[in-house]
Design a protein around this motif. Structure first.
Motif, PDB file in Angstrom:
ATOM      1  N   ASP A  12     -95.497   7.550  20.955  1.00 17.11           N
ATOM      2  CA  ASP A  12     -94.828   8.691  21.560  1.00 17.11           C
ATOM      3  C   ASP A  12     -93.878   9.259  20.510  1.00 17.11           C
ATOM      4  O   ASP A  12     -92.755   8.784  20.351  1.00 17.11           O
ATOM      5  CB  ASP A  12     -94.070   8.261  22.814  1.00 17.11           C
ATOM      6  N   GLU A  13     -94.358  10.265  19.809  1.00 11.86           N
ATOM      7  CA  GLU A  13     -93.574  10.833  18.715  1.00 11.86           C
ATOM      8  C   GLU A  13     -92.337  11.563  19.219  1.00 11.86           C
ATOM      9  O   GLU A  13     -91.319  11.613  18.525  1.00 11.86           O
ATOM     10  CB  GLU A  13     -94.452  11.745  17.868  1.00 11.86           C
ATOM     11  N   ASP A  14     -92.400  12.125  20.439  1.00 10.73           N
ATOM     12  CA  ASP A  14     -91.237  12.826  20.989  1.00 10.73           C
ATOM     13  C   ASP A  14     -90.066  11.871  21.226  1.00 10.73           C
ATOM     14  O   ASP A  14     -88.918  12.211  20.953  1.00 10.73           O
ATOM     15  CB  ASP A  14     -91.598  13.525  22.299  1.00 10.73           C
ATOM     16  N   LEU A  15     -90.364  10.688  21.734  1.00 13.67           N
ATOM     17  CA  LEU A  15     -89.318   9.692  21.983  1.00 13.67           C
ATOM     18  C   LEU A  15     -89.081   8.772  20.792  1.00 13.67           C
ATOM     19  O   LEU A  15     -88.104   8.035  20.758  1.00 13.67           O
ATOM     20  CB  LEU A  15     -89.676   8.840  23.207  1.00 13.67           C
ATOM     21  N   GLY A  16     -90.019   8.777  19.837  1.00 10.79           N
ATOM     22  CA  GLY A  16     -89.895   7.905  18.678  1.00 10.79           C
ATOM     23  C   GLY A  16     -90.176   6.450  19.002  1.00 10.79           C
ATOM     24  O   GLY A  16     -89.645   5.546  18.358  1.00 10.79           O
TER      25      GLY A  16
END
Length: 88
Positions: A12-16
């Motif tokens: 999940d790149e948005d949340l890292g």
């Protein structure tokens, strides 16, 4: 010292965060920045060391690690099924 194998199930790149599964079948989340070249399906060899009250984890990319983990999971399921078949 301890170690194991991790595979990223989903990144999940948005949340890292990276949703990972370890070689014992446990799933959990780790900060993606801890994993070099993090990507879905990437595998890492994990090594840990504790000295005194300080601990350190090292994540090293493991070529073919995802396939190895899948094969272990399949074998575990086969072994479990065989045990159930013997009792019936």
């Amino acid at each position: 010292m301890f170690g194991g194998l991790l595979v990223i199930d989903e990144l999940d790149e948005d949340l890292g965060l990276a949703e990972v599964q370890d070689s014992q079948g446990r799933s959990f989340q780790l900060p993606a920045e801890w994993l070099p070249a993090a990507a879905d399906g990437a595998a890492y060899r994990v090594e840990g060391r504790v000295e005194g009250q300080t601990g350190q984890l090292t994540f090293t990319p493991e070529a073919g690690g995802a396939q190895l983990l899948r094969e272990r999971s399949k074998q575990t399921l086969l072994d479990f099924h065989d045990e159930l078949g013997d009792e019936a």
